[in-house]
Write a protein that holds these residues in place. Structure first.
Motif, PDB file in Angstrom:
ATOM      1  N   ARG A  33       0.905  -1.291  -0.046  1.00 28.06           N
ATOM      2  CA  ARG A  33       0.101  -0.019   0.068  1.00 28.06           C
ATOM      3  C   ARG A  33       1.046   1.445   0.007  1.00 28.06           C
ATOM      4  O   ARG A  33       0.379   2.181  -0.620  1.00 28.06           O
ATOM      5  CB  ARG A  33      -1.073   0.097   1.232  1.00 28.06           C
ATOM      6  CG  ARG A  33      -2.145  -0.822   0.985  1.00 28.06           C
ATOM      7  CD  ARG A  33      -2.982  -0.856   2.382  1.00 28.06           C
ATOM      8  NE  ARG A  33      -3.815  -2.009   2.278  1.00 28.06           N
ATOM      9  CZ  ARG A  33      -4.375  -2.411   3.331  1.00 28.06           C
ATOM     10  NH1 ARG A  33      -3.862  -1.812   4.317  1.00 28.06           N
ATOM     11  NH2 ARG A  33      -5.100  -3.428   3.247  1.00 28.06           N
ATOM     12  N   SER A  58       3.906   1.488  -1.222  1.00 27.39           N
ATOM     13  CA  SER A  58       4.514   1.948  -2.560  1.00 27.39           C
ATOM     14  C   SER A  58       3.411   2.404  -3.404  1.00 27.39           C
ATOM     15  O   SER A  58       3.517   3.262  -4.471  1.00 27.39           O
ATOM     16  CB  SER A  58       5.109   0.801  -3.095  1.00 27.39           C
ATOM     17  OG  SER A  58       4.212  -0.291  -3.326  1.00 27.39           O
ATOM     18  N   GLU A  59       2.237   1.829  -3.284  1.00 23.13           N
ATOM     19  CA  GLU A  59       1.164   2.424  -4.315  1.00 23.13           C
ATOM     20  C   GLU A  59       0.751   3.788  -4.076  1.00 23.13           C
ATOM     21  O   GLU A  59       0.470   4.550  -4.983  1.00 23.13           O
ATOM     22  CB  GLU A  59      -0.123   1.427  -3.990  1.00 23.13           C
ATOM     23  CG  GLU A  59      -1.332   1.694  -4.986  1.00 23.13           C
ATOM     24  CD  GLU A  59      -2.581   0.755  -4.839  1.00 23.13           C
ATOM     25  OE1 GLU A  59      -2.206  -0.393  -4.454  1.00 23.13           O
ATOM     26  OE2 GLU A  59      -3.568   1.351  -5.358  1.00 23.13           O
ATOM     27  N   LEU A 108       3.271   6.027  -5.379  1.00 28.40           N
ATOM     28  CA  LEU A 108       3.243   6.076  -6.843  1.00 28.40           C
ATOM     29  C   LEU A 108       2.200   6.957  -7.429  1.00 28.40           C
ATOM     30  O   LEU A 108       2.443   7.648  -8.037  1.00 28.40           O
ATOM     31  CB  LEU A 108       3.184   4.384  -7.332  1.00 28.40           C
ATOM     32  CG  LEU A 108       3.221   4.503  -8.797  1.00 28.40           C
ATOM     33  CD1 LEU A 108       4.444   4.604  -9.579  1.00 28.40           C
ATOM     34  CD2 LEU A 108       2.335   3.145  -9.435  1.00 28.40           C
TER      35      LEU A 108
END
Lengths: 111, 427, 612, 246
Positions: free
Chosen positions: C169, C171-172, C175
């Motif tokens: 989550r 890294s999402e 991003l």
């Protein structure tokens, strides 16, 4: 032997606008997140083109931005490089965690 | 030249003349690339032979085998152009041309002598470096498009290596730019006219250091041994060009040799006097004859000088290649990040300090005056006040400052100019 | 060699300007020095916990930003670094708020344990770098700096969003934040380029001056370009403010990032973005007095000119320069003479009069300024309405979407969005009253600062409680908080106080912040009479009512709900340090009302010379 | 000798058309190509010819910088990223058809608006007098460099007031941006390092991290072995870890 009239600032702006829109559409449609990052580069480049055109004494000696245009463009190039580096690191981190570069798979956070 | 052509054909101010002129310049430069590659490959074989205590090519073209490369070229052209099944056909085919185009484009801004340059670019130093940097794309594309893991490994190594080495390379190049106060290669070259003590490499110890670092990084930048990790044949078969054959394969080598020449020529312009020999013979001849002919003769001698220096640089690269073992990839990166970058920074800071403190240069020790900065090609071109006003050398003469200030102390100048200038400070 | 003289004059001016500027740039310099220090310390030793270094940096920054300066005397507006930055009360106020927040934030991260010692150096560098950008945002006076500051504040926070690297989550969210942020920055840059190209300068006051001349005679094309530029720039700022419809990143990023980072993003980033909004709106909407050349000055030059002609001391180029100025005073007030515009026609008629009575007490520039400001009134209207539009939909959407959120961080993300809407509301009356009623405009800006001051404590408190609870419970779902009051009463009470304050219930401090903004809205309505302000007022009132329920819902779950055994509520008692921290942060929620005149005085003082 | 000097309008137009066509054409290539590596290649060409346009507009230094930093640095980095993630499945990714339709409509109308803006302002579309158009070769880089150190020599001729007031040097951003780059470098390095989770001890920071991971892996229980890293920072999961001596 001019084919289509003298090249003016507007022409450069038109190229910038096209690059900008291409980049924006690229960001919106690409599923590969590196493709999305490429769209960002195009967008920034389109804006940079404007600065160069406005600052160009060749195109418009009077009332041009002068050197400011070039200076801003330089800073934008540097900032874009920094942004790309971070975005790429984040993208690789995403890839490490999710084993994919498909942005459509970034859907854990919803609701 | 364009005017000349336009006059011959009587077509007035038309871009046709300029196009023809551009084509002539392009073809001339292409000959440097093509003939240069022929010569260099032959040289490489001969030199490597001598270093390894053997003869090298001897058969084709008489005793010295100087037609060997041509024979090879014919063989390569006749060879089948193979594209592997797994390859990305379009990129595979286009990759060699990208590399050749990049190293060829660098010649646009490279002055062979004072005024002998395809296009005057004010920021020629960075233009050449930037365009040379594009060559990496050909390696990356070739590596990726081949669809072979050896190629891909080679390409990845190349990408990491070239991007890293551009940092110290840029720092080294800044030193001559800073000393000369310009990025115009013609001007930088001309500032080193006269005795060889005037060459920037002898300017101070730090420029000497910088020259060495530059050459090292340039060798790595053009992907030559001992930094040729992208094609390390002992590890990666042949690296990025494993899958290539025939003409496309030879294009990679043309690109490699021509960029070797470019970085060597750049080194000679930046540090080793450019088109000026160690003893100003050509200049002397030119001045003795005088006029256009004198200028042209000194230019021709200058071109000879530069080509010779470039050749020497290339020879040194070959000498290094056949005497040094190849580094490992981590050693390559260590070399860059732990040695080249700090040393380049040291060179830069040292050279700056040297300039700032106005310490003696080799030139001033000999008592030879620094050659006047002059650009023959700018004769008749208006120089704008802005460019005139800025002391381009970076070391403005403090005299007029003081004088003007005191002279105007009582006049209105002080009231109008400084008050408004320091407005930001007073508010 | 007159150009050489000019050159050396420039160098002297640069030296004087830089020396002056550096003194007023201390907080930023402190941040820079400490960023370098983090790197250096790591080279020398790995044993030292960099938290202490960071805390020292933040404290030094707080001291050097010198908030007491506001209480003391008048802070004049002053341009730094040849006009790139501006230093006035607002700069000091926002910088102090940011630095104070930084101190509290660092202590919070130390207590909560994210980042740990291993990541500390990196994370503190990022936080400091981001704060540096935010400080620049608060003092930007040049569109390049605006973009630079937004990037500087943004790019490190993209990394911060993915602070815990191994989490999917995290890294999402990083991003998403990075991609949306980069896109918004690109759009904003394009807008900046259009604006800069049209006015021929990137310096905000000069740009306002140019716009004042361009706008009255602008054709359709120019108007379209201006609108386009304004909309595109507003996209960038709306993204920073997470204003609807550019809010979509906020819930996801807040959900994915850890609560510590959320506190940073929701407070510091918002405060800086609001300051930037103020700067841009006021900068484009009015011409500062200092930018206008007084006829007086020209009069002086004329006299000086006559003197010098007599004494014959002046180089010829100066004479010609002054000739220009003389002729300029006859035809046009501005040296950059353009076509006489309607507004300037007034100024022209006044000019001879002021020339006659030079010693008059009233600053003659005021009249010129008024004329310019009149010419800029379409700009102000446009900006005001644009912001009003954003504010209404942001507040409404944020509050509506907060219903049905199961995750507390997501809920607070929507709450943050809604509050951004409330805060933006203050800018509309500011724009509407600017030029006609400057006192009222200053009151509106002051209300915004007051709200920001309150908001710092509220959101920091809320997120710190969430982080502490997470450390004990291991969950951030609201249903897992059920019955929490029994095991951790202090945290729950503090959270309830903060939530009530966020709603704006009297007598908590949130009420006063909201009241100040609504008062300025009402004031603006009675002065400017724009119906948009009335709409804003109604929308604000309605939203306050709407927001009550979802905050209450959370509190209800925590107080009334039964502890659910299936969810593993950790049974560790809350540590003393945590409790102390939470109480300290929550104190202002209740007691700020006692010393409200300090806050109001601070805010009033901050915006005193903001509008000149 | 100077080719540009005489037939400037022709020359300018000729190269403008070439460069603009390449830039836009390959820009479309980036958009329409499915293959991410080809996209990168097209982007290189597009940005490279944009640099050509910069040269044409008289911004030589910026053009060279565009080639050096943007094309030579940033894009190489991007391609590096492409290669690191270049697996079969991700090379070619189709965009959904509905996305295409939406993008075409929105993008098309945006383009219309922007083009209207580009040709909107009177000042921008007025061509230069052909005789005035060519500005003789000036040393652009020197004023540019001086401006970055805070001294604007290019505005010397204008009124000195303009020099002082905000049209002046860019020393501060030049310095500040270096700190930004430093921070960004730290951030990128931090992000790119491999993931670690300290050993679960009573240590508060580790507890916080463990809780964070726990929240995510509620459904699939947290395999501690997968994340836990032993004290010395060695990791079995992590073959690239430089500390790993195996």
């Amino acid at each position: 032997m001019l084919l289509i009239g003298t090249v003016t600032v507007s022409w450069y702006l038109a190229v910038g606008a096209v690059l900008f829109v291409l980049g924006a559409v690229c960001m919106a449609t690409k599923r590969n997140l590196l493709g999305v990052l490429m769209g960002v580069e195009l967008v920034l480049n389109g804006a940079n083109m404007n600065f160069i055109a406005f600052g160009s004494k060749v195109l418009r000696p009077e009332g041009s931005l002068g050197l400011d245009g070039q200076l801003i463009a330089l800073f934008v190039i540097v900032l874009a490089a920094a942004e790309a580096a971070v975005a790429l690191a984040i993208a690789l981190n995403f890839y490490n965690n999710h084993n994919t570069v498909d942005v459509d798979r970034a859907n854990e956070l919803n609701g | 030249m364009a005017d000349f052509i336009n006059n011959i054909f009587g077509i007035g101010d038309s871009w046709v003349g300029y196009l023809i002129a551009a084509l002539i310049a392009a073809v001339l430069i292409l000959h440097v690339v093509a003939v240069g590659a022929l010569l260099f490959i032959w040289m490489e074989r001969k030199i490597s032979g001598r270093i390894q205590d053997r003869l090298g090519p001897t058969r084709v073209g008489g005793k010295y085998g100087w037609l060997q490369t041509l024979a090879d070229g014919i063989k390569l052209i006749a060879k089948e152009d193979i594209t592997p099944d797994l390859a990305d056909r379009f990129l595979f085919k286009i990759a060699p041309y990208v590399g050749l185009a990049a190293s060829y484009a660098a010649f646009i801004a490279l002055p062979f002598a004072d005024g002998v340059v395809a296009q005057h670019v004010n920021t020629a130093v960075f233009f050449v470096l930037a365009v040379l940097g594009l060559e990496v794309f050909s390696v990356i594309l070739a590596g990726y498009a081949s669809g072979s893991k050896w190629s891909l490994f080679g390409a990845m190594r190349e990408a990491a290596q070239v991007v890293s080495y551009e940092v110290p390379l840029g720092m080294c190049v800044v030193v001559p730019v800073m000393i000369c106060g310009t990025m115009n290669l013609t001007t930088i070259g001309n500032m080193q006219a006269g005795l060889f003590t005037n060459w920037l490499v002898f300017n101070d110890p730090f420029t000497f250091l910088t020259a060495i670092i530059y050459f090292t990084c340039a060798t790595a930048g053009v992907n030559r041994a001992p930094f040729d990790l992208a094609e390390a044949e002992s590890e990666l078969v042949a690296g990025f060009h494993t899958e290539y054959s025939g003409l496309r394969w030879s294009l990679f080598f043309m690109a490699e040799y021509s960029s070797m020449f470019v970085v060597s020529a750049l080194a000679s312009i930046l540090f080793f006097g450019g088109s000026h020999g160690p003893i100003p013979v050509g200049q002397w001849i030119g001045e003795t004859i005088g006029g256009t002919w004198g200028l042209n003769i000194s230019r021709i001698i200058g071109v000879g000088n530069l080509l010779l220096k470039g050749l020497i640089g290339v020879t040194v690269m070959m000498w290094i290649r056949w005497t040094f073992p190849r580094l490992r990839i981590d050693q390559v990166m260590t070399m860059c990040l732990k040695y080249c970058v700090p040393l380049a920074a040291l060179g830069f800071i040292g050279a700056t300090t040297w300039q700032y403190l106005d310490l003696p240069t080799a030139n001033s020790l000999v008592g030879n005056p620094r050659y006047e900065k002059h650009e023959m090609w700018t004769e008749g071109v208006e120089v704008t006040p802005a460019a005139d006003a800025s002391p381009a050398s970076g070391i403005p003469d403090p005299e007029p400052h003081q004088e003007d200030k005191t002279a105007n102390a009582d006049s209105v100048t002080v009231k109008t100019l400084p008050v408004s200038v320091v407005k930001g400070g007073e508010r | 060699m007159e150009s050489t003289t000019d050159f050396y004059n420039l160098i002297d001016a640069l030296k004087a300007d830089s020396a002056n500027s550096l003194g007023l740039f201390m907080p930023e310099i402190t941040l820079c020095v400490f960023i370098a220090l983090f790197l250096a310390v790591r080279l020398v030793t790995t044993k030292l916990d960099l938290f202490w270094v960071a805390l020292a940096g933040a404290v030094v920054g707080l001291v050097s930003s010198n908030p007491l300066q506001l209480c003391g005397g008048n802070v004049e507006s002053e341009e730094l670094f040849t006009g790139l930055l501006v230093h006035d009360g607002l700069t000091i106020a926002i910088r102090s708020i940011l630095m104070l927040f930084l101190v509290l934030f660092l202590i919070f991260t130390k207590i909560s344990g994210v980042p740990d010692k291993e990541d500390g150096a990196d994370v503190y560098s990022l936080v400091f770098g981001s704060t540096l950008g935010m400080c620049l945002m608060a003092s930007a006076n040049h569109l390049l700096i605006v973009f630079l500051a937004i990037e500087m504040a943004g790019v490190p926070s993209y990394v911060l969003a993915g602070l815990i690297k191994g989490r999917k989550r995290g890294s999402e969210s990083a991003l998403k934040y990075a991609i949306y942020g980069a896109g918004a920055a690109g759009v904003m840059l394009y807008g900046i380029s259009l604006l800069v190209g049209l006015s021929g300068t990137a310096h905000l006051p000069t740009m306002a001056l140019e716009l004042a001349q361009i706008i009255p005679q602008a054709g359709l094309g120019e108007q379209a370009v201006l609108c386009l530029a304004a909309v595109m720039i507003s996209v960038g700022i709306a993204f920073k403010l997470s204003a609807v419809p550019f809010h979509f990143w906020a819930p996801d990023v807040f959900h994915g990032a850890c609560a510590e980072v959320n506190a940073f993003l929701s407070v510091a980033s918002k405060a800086a973005a609001l300051a930037l909004l103020l700067r841009l709106a006021v900068g484009l909407g009015s011409v500062p007095l200092s930018e206008i050349e007084a006829p007086q000055a020209i009069q002086q030059t004329v006299e000086a000119h006559q003197e010098t002609v007599q004494t014959d001391l002046v180089p010829t180029h100066l004479v010609s320069l002054e000739d220009e100025a003389v002729s300029g005073s006859d035809e046009d007030i501005d040296v950059k003479s353009s076509e006489p515009v309607e507004a300037q026609a007034n100024a022209e008629t006044e000019a001879p009069a002021t020339e006659a009575e030079v010693v008059e007490a009233v600053d003659p520039r005021l009249e010129i300024k008024q004329a310019h400001d009149e010419a800029l009134s379409p700009v102000r209207n446009f900006i005001g309405l644009l912001i009003a539009f954003f504010a209404v939909i942001t507040a409404t959407f944020g509050n509506l979407a907060a219903y049905g959120q199961k995750n507390i961080k997501r809920l607070l993300a929507y709450s943050t969005i809604a509050h951004a809407g409330y805060m933006m509301m203050a800018v509309t009356p500011l724009m509407m009253m600017l030029g006609t009623d400057n006192n009222g405009a200053e009151q509106a800006a002051s209300a915004l600062i007051q709200y920001i001051v309150v908001y710092v404590f509220l959101n920091l408190g809320a997120f710190s409680i969430i982080a502490f609870l997470r450390n004990y419970v291991g969950s951030e779902e609201i249903e897992d908080y059920s019955g929490m009051v029994k095991s951790r009463p202090v945290l729950v009470i503090c959270l309830a106080l903060i939530f009530f304050s966020l709603v704006g219930l009297p007598p908590l401090s949130g009420f006063l912040g909201k009241f100040a903004i609504f008062a300025s809205l009402a004031d603006g309505y009675s002065t400017a009479g724009s119906s948009a302000l009335l709409v804003l007022l109604i929308a604000g009132g309605l939203n306050t009512a709407i927001s009550l329920f979802y905050y209450l819902g959370v509190i209800k779950t925590m107080v009334m709900g039964e502890p659910d055994e299936s969810h593993h509520l950790g049974d560790r008692p809350v540590g003393r340090i945590e409790m102390a921290y939470v109480v300290v942060v929550s104190i202002p929620t209740v007691f700020l009302i006692v010393c409200w005149q300090w806050v109001a005085g601070f805010a009033d003082e901050a915006v005193k010379h903001f509008i000149s | 000798m100077d080719l540009i000097a005489v037939a400037w309008p022709y020359w300018h137009q000729f190269f403008f058309i070439i460069f603009a066509t390449i830039a836009i054409g390959f820009g479309f290539g980036v958009l329409l190509s499915k293959n991410v590596v080809r996209m990168a290649f097209y982007l290189v060409l597009s940005l490279g010819s944009t640099a050509g346009l910069f040269f044409l507009a008289g911004a030589e230094f910026v053009g060279a910088m565009q080639l050096m930093i943007y094309v030579g640095g940033t894009l190489v980095l991007l391609i590096f990223g492409v290669m690191l993630t270049a697996q079969k499945d991700f090379i070619n990714m189709d965009t959904h058809t509905q996305d295409w339709i939406l993008a075409t409509i929105v993008g098309g109308s945006l383009l219309m608006v922007l083009l209207f803006g580009a040709f909107g302002a009177e000042d921008w579309r007025t061509p230069q007098d052909i005789n005035d158009a060519h500005v003789s070769a000036t040393k652009e880089a020197t004023p540019l460099g001086l401006a970055l150190t805070g001294i604007r020599v290019d505005t010397l001729g204008e009124s000195t007031d303009a020099v002082a007031d905000g049209k002046s040097g860019y020393l501060m951003p030049f310095i500040i941006v270096s700190f930004h780059l430093l921070v960004v470098l730290i951030g990128a390095a931090y992000m790119a390092r491999t993931k670690k989770l300290s050993h679960a001890t009573d240590d508060k920071s580790s507890r916080a991290k463990l809780m964070l991971f726990k929240m995510e892996h509620e459904e699939e229980p947290l395999e501690e072995a997968k994340y836990v890293v032993t004290h010395k920072g060695k990791s079995a999961l992590n073959p690239l870890d430089p500390n790993d001596e195996d």
